[in-house]
Design a protein around this motif. Structure first.
Motif, short mmCIF file in Angstrom:
data_model
loop_
_atom_site.label_atom_id
_atom_site.label_comp_id
_atom_site.label_asym_id
_atom_site.label_seq_id
_atom_site.Cartn_x
_atom_site.Cartn_y
_atom_site.Cartn_z
N PRO A 128 0.80 -1.23 0.00
CA PRO A 128 0.00 0.00 0.00
C PRO A 128 0.84 1.28 0.00
CG PRO A 128 -0.75 -1.52 1.70
CD PRO A 128 0.52 -2.07 1.16
N VAL A 129 0.45 2.19 -0.88
CA VAL A 129 1.01 3.55 -0.93
C VAL A 129 -0.17 4.49 -1.14
CG1 VAL A 129 2.52 5.17 -2.15
CG2 VAL A 129 3.20 2.77 -1.91
N VAL A 130 -0.25 5.53 -0.30
CA VAL A 130 -1.35 6.49 -0.41
C VAL A 130 -0.80 7.91 -0.50
CG1 VAL A 130 -2.98 5.00 0.81
CG2 VAL A 130 -1.64 6.65 2.12
N ARG A 131 -1.64 8.82 -1.00
CA ARG A 131 -1.26 10.24 -1.11
C ARG A 131 -2.30 11.08 -0.39
NH1 ARG A 131 -0.13 11.26 -6.58
NH2 ARG A 131 2.08 11.24 -6.08
N CYS A 132 -1.82 12.00 0.44
CA CYS A 132 -2.72 12.90 1.15
C CYS A 132 -3.47 13.77 0.14
CB CYS A 132 -1.93 13.77 2.13
SG CYS A 132 -2.96 14.98 3.00
N HIS A 133 -4.76 13.85 0.32
CA HIS A 133 -5.62 14.64 -0.56
C HIS A 133 -5.31 16.14 -0.46
CE1 HIS A 133 -9.26 15.83 -2.68
NE2 HIS A 133 -9.53 16.65 -1.69
N TYR A 134 -4.85 16.59 0.72
CA TYR A 134 -4.67 18.02 0.96
C TYR A 134 -3.26 18.51 0.61
CZ TYR A 134 -9.12 17.44 3.20
OH TYR A 134 -10.44 17.13 3.42
N CYS A 135 -2.22 17.82 1.09
CA CYS A 135 -0.85 18.32 0.85
C CYS A 135 -0.09 17.48 -0.18
CB CYS A 135 -0.07 18.36 2.16
SG CYS A 135 0.42 16.75 2.81
N GLU A 136 -0.70 16.38 -0.63
CA GLU A 136 -0.16 15.48 -1.65
C GLU A 136 1.10 14.72 -1.21
OE1 GLU A 136 0.06 17.39 -5.48
OE2 GLU A 136 -2.11 17.66 -5.52
N LYS A 137 1.32 14.62 0.08
CA LYS A 137 2.45 13.84 0.60
C LYS A 137 2.19 12.36 0.37
CE LYS A 137 5.64 12.86 3.99
NZ LYS A 137 6.98 12.73 3.65
N LEU A 138 3.19 11.66 -0.18
CA LEU A 138 3.09 10.21 -0.36
C LEU A 138 3.40 9.53 0.97
CD1 LEU A 138 4.81 9.18 -3.71
CD2 LEU A 138 2.42 8.98 -3.10
N ILE A 139 2.60 8.55 1.32
CA ILE A 139 2.83 7.78 2.53
C ILE A 139 2.99 6.33 2.11
CG2 ILE A 139 1.94 7.12 4.79
CD1 ILE A 139 0.42 9.77 4.79
N LYS A 140 4.17 5.80 2.37
CA LYS A 140 4.50 4.44 1.95
C LYS A 140 4.17 3.44 3.04
CE LYS A 140 7.83 6.01 -1.37
NZ LYS A 140 9.13 5.94 -1.92
N THR A 141 4.25 2.17 2.69
CA THR A 141 3.86 1.07 3.55
C THR A 141 4.47 1.15 4.94
OG1 THR A 141 3.63 -0.32 1.61
CG2 THR A 141 3.76 -1.44 3.73
N GLU A 142 5.77 1.40 5.03
CA GLU A 142 6.43 1.42 6.34
C GLU A 142 5.88 2.53 7.23
OE1 GLU A 142 9.04 3.15 3.11
OE2 GLU A 142 8.20 1.16 3.43
N ASP A 143 5.52 3.68 6.64
CA ASP A 143 4.93 4.78 7.43
C ASP A 143 3.49 4.48 7.81
OD1 ASP A 143 7.25 6.38 7.42
OD2 ASP A 143 6.77 7.12 5.41
N ILE A 144 2.79 3.76 6.96
CA ILE A 144 1.42 3.32 7.29
C ILE A 144 1.47 2.37 8.48
CG2 ILE A 144 -0.56 1.97 6.49
CD1 ILE A 144 0.05 3.10 3.64
N GLU A 145 2.35 1.38 8.41
CA GLU A 145 2.46 0.38 9.48
C GLU A 145 2.84 0.99 10.81
OE1 GLU A 145 5.10 -2.68 8.06
OE2 GLU A 145 3.59 -3.48 6.69
N LYS A 146 3.71 2.00 10.82
CA LYS A 146 4.11 2.66 12.07
C LYS A 146 2.93 3.28 12.80
CE LYS A 146 8.83 3.78 10.71
NZ LYS A 146 9.74 4.85 10.28
N GLN A 147 1.91 3.71 12.06
CA GLN A 147 0.76 4.33 12.68
C GLN A 147 -0.11 3.35 13.46
OE1 GLN A 147 -1.42 7.31 10.53
NE2 GLN A 147 0.33 7.79 9.24
N PHE A 148 0.07 2.06 13.22
CA PHE A 148 -0.74 1.06 13.90
C PHE A 148 0.02 0.33 15.00
CE2 PHE A 148 -2.62 1.41 9.62
CZ PHE A 148 -3.84 1.92 10.00
N GLU A 149 1.27 0.69 15.22
CA GLU A 149 2.06 0.02 16.25
C GLU A 149 1.69 0.49 17.63
OE1 GLU A 149 6.11 0.66 14.97
OE2 GLU A 149 5.96 -0.94 13.50
#
Length: 159
Positions: free
Chosen positions: A138-159
């Motif tokens: 999974p890779v997502v992009r913020c709708h507002y600032c267009e920052k790309l968020i990659k898998t490792e940053d997504i996973e850190k949010q659930f730790e």
């Protein structure tokens, strides 16, 4: 009990609820956190972590008794376990089977990693929204600032 019986210990079947299989190994606790489980309504949750899988090498399994996950919850699971299968169980039988799939947009469950994003200001009541750029990994992009968020940053949010 013979040797074969000892080597094949089974997890008890559930009468009603949800079974999530093929969770990425060691990610089942992240899914429980996202779903807010266990809670006052769900008493029995069974977790099998890092078990052998012919297809994935290693996987986790969750059994949630007396709770059927809704569409939004299924989408949340896809962020953490993009190859998961979700089975709805009634009277000990699977009645619905889903493959996890990311929607085009994800709302609320992630935070933008850009500290200057408008969604991170307390006085701005804006719900984070992300566009899915890539489903696996999974890779997502913020709708507002267009920052790309990659898998490792997504996973850190659930730790």
């Amino acid at each position: 009990m013979n040797i074969k019986d000892k080597s094949e210990l089974k997890i008890k079947a559930i009468e009603n609820g949800t079974v999530i299989d093929h969770i990425t190994a060691n990610k089942s606790l992240h899914i429980l956190k996202v779903l807010g489980l266990p809670d006052d309504d769900v008493k029995n949750v069974t977790i099998a972590m890092n078990v052998s899988s012919g297809e994935f090498g290693r996987k986790d399994i969750l059994k949630i008794e007396n709770r059927e996950l809704d569409y939004q919850e299924l989408n949340q699971i896809a962020l953490i376990a993009p190859k998961a299968t979700i089975n709805i169980i009634r009277n000990y039988e699977p009645v619905k089977k889903y493959k996890s799939a990311l929607p085009e947009k994800i709302t609320s469950i992630l935070k933008c990693t850009n500290p200057k994003c408008i969604t991170n200001y307390e006085n701005e009541p804006i719900t984070p929204v992300f566009n899915v750029i890539q489903e696996y990994p999974p890779v997502v992009r913020c709708h507002y600032c267009e920052k790309l968020i990659k898998t490792e940053d997504i996973e850190k949010q659930f730790e």
